[in-house]
Design an enzyme around this catalytic site. Sequence first.
Site, mmCIF file in Angstrom:
data_model
loop_
_atom_site.group_PDB
_atom_site.id
_atom_site.type_symbol
_atom_site.label_atom_id
_atom_site.label_comp_id
_atom_site.label_asym_id
_atom_site.label_seq_id
_atom_site.Cartn_x
_atom_site.Cartn_y
_atom_site.Cartn_z
ATOM 1 N N THR A 83 1.296 3.649 -2.245
ATOM 2 C CA THR A 83 1.209 4.572 -3.200
ATOM 3 C C THR A 83 0.645 5.858 -2.715
ATOM 4 O O THR A 83 0.577 6.838 -3.621
ATOM 5 C CB THR A 83 0.220 3.865 -4.315
ATOM 6 O OG1 THR A 83 -1.026 3.838 -3.863
ATOM 7 C CG2 THR A 83 0.849 2.973 -5.145
ATOM 8 N N SER A 84 0.248 5.973 -1.538
ATOM 9 C CA SER A 84 -0.247 7.255 -0.895
ATOM 10 C C SER A 84 -0.126 7.107 0.740
ATOM 11 O O SER A 84 0.074 6.010 1.146
ATOM 12 C CB SER A 84 -1.791 7.410 -1.372
ATOM 13 O OG SER A 84 -2.396 6.465 -0.660
ATOM 14 N N GLY A 85 -0.439 8.346 1.272
ATOM 15 C CA GLY A 85 -0.619 8.302 2.681
ATOM 16 C C GLY A 85 0.494 7.920 3.393
ATOM 17 O O GLY A 85 1.840 8.179 3.125
ATOM 18 N N GLY A 122 1.033 -1.058 0.032
ATOM 19 C CA GLY A 122 -0.019 0.076 0.035
ATOM 20 C C GLY A 122 0.715 1.233 0.022
ATOM 21 O O GLY A 122 0.851 2.157 0.701
ATOM 22 N N GLY A 149 1.976 4.849 3.817
ATOM 23 C CA GLY A 149 3.062 3.876 2.938
ATOM 24 C C GLY A 149 3.829 4.862 2.249
ATOM 25 O O GLY A 149 4.968 4.461 2.220
ATOM 26 N N TYR A 174 -13.927 -2.587 11.246
ATOM 27 C CA TYR A 174 -12.391 -2.060 11.201
ATOM 28 C C TYR A 174 -11.599 -2.276 12.438
ATOM 29 O O TYR A 174 -10.392 -2.793 12.231
ATOM 30 C CB TYR A 174 -12.500 -0.416 10.852
ATOM 31 C CG TYR A 174 -11.217 0.033 10.695
ATOM 32 C CD1 TYR A 174 -10.642 0.206 9.502
ATOM 33 C CD2 TYR A 174 -10.614 0.844 11.801
ATOM 34 C CE1 TYR A 174 -9.294 0.674 9.486
ATOM 35 C CE2 TYR A 174 -9.522 1.559 11.583
ATOM 36 C CZ TYR A 174 -8.903 1.418 10.577
ATOM 37 O OH TYR A 174 -7.510 2.018 10.333
#
Length: 256
Positions: A19-21, A17, A23, A156
């Site tokens: 690709t953003s945020g 993961g 990560g 979650y």
Amino acid sequence: MTHSSSRFDDKIALITGGTSGMGLATARRLLAEGAQVVVTGRDEARLDAAVEDLGGADRVLAIRGDVANLADLDAMAAAIREQHGRLDVVFANAGVGAFQPNSEITETEFDRAVDINFKGVFFTIQKTIPLLSENSAIVINASWTLHRGLPNASLYSATKAAVHNLAHTLAAELGPKGIRVNSVSPGYIETPMFHDNVSAAAAAAVVIEVAAGRIGTADDVAAAVAFLASGEASYINGQDLIIDGGLVAALAGSTW
């Protein structure tokens, strides 16, 4: 942001993961500290954008795949073995939000959250253990919600509690192999996922709950992951580091 530290010179780090945020911020941080990084994601265009953001392909290997798909994880492990031959750091970060009243959760939504947030983490680690060098580190992205109840987060939170426990048990199992396993539990962090699930009005309201008086940044989390993955944390194992500005432990705005 640049960092003079070279804690990860000659190290190979996997960020799922990525690709953003959190990560992407962690990939950027580890690159700045000398690592070569492998980032994964499900969307080819976002992977391409991440590679460009990280400065090109010289020290970045981008692999498209879904962590919930074991064939994709096998292909990921094979690509890493072919390119690098080993791993020194795994940040099992890929995850999805799942926030709705318990009574409204469907089996499809349940399966999606469990497949990505728990199954994906479990098998990412299983598939990469053979690649991990001695004195390597695994960091799992959990959540503050496993420490304090949050309405509409039963699904979650349960998936994050599962991976938190996984860090405990795998620390015991993998410790003799020289592999440390810890987790991080971010609080409210400025990421695309946060804004996908929290309205602007709600985001302003939750700041009041945070003793630090602000929403966290992806770089705050990246710094903690880098610490846990580094030799500076060589005697930290099976722990959870809460990165929340005091959300869980401190009562914000309280006066006598």
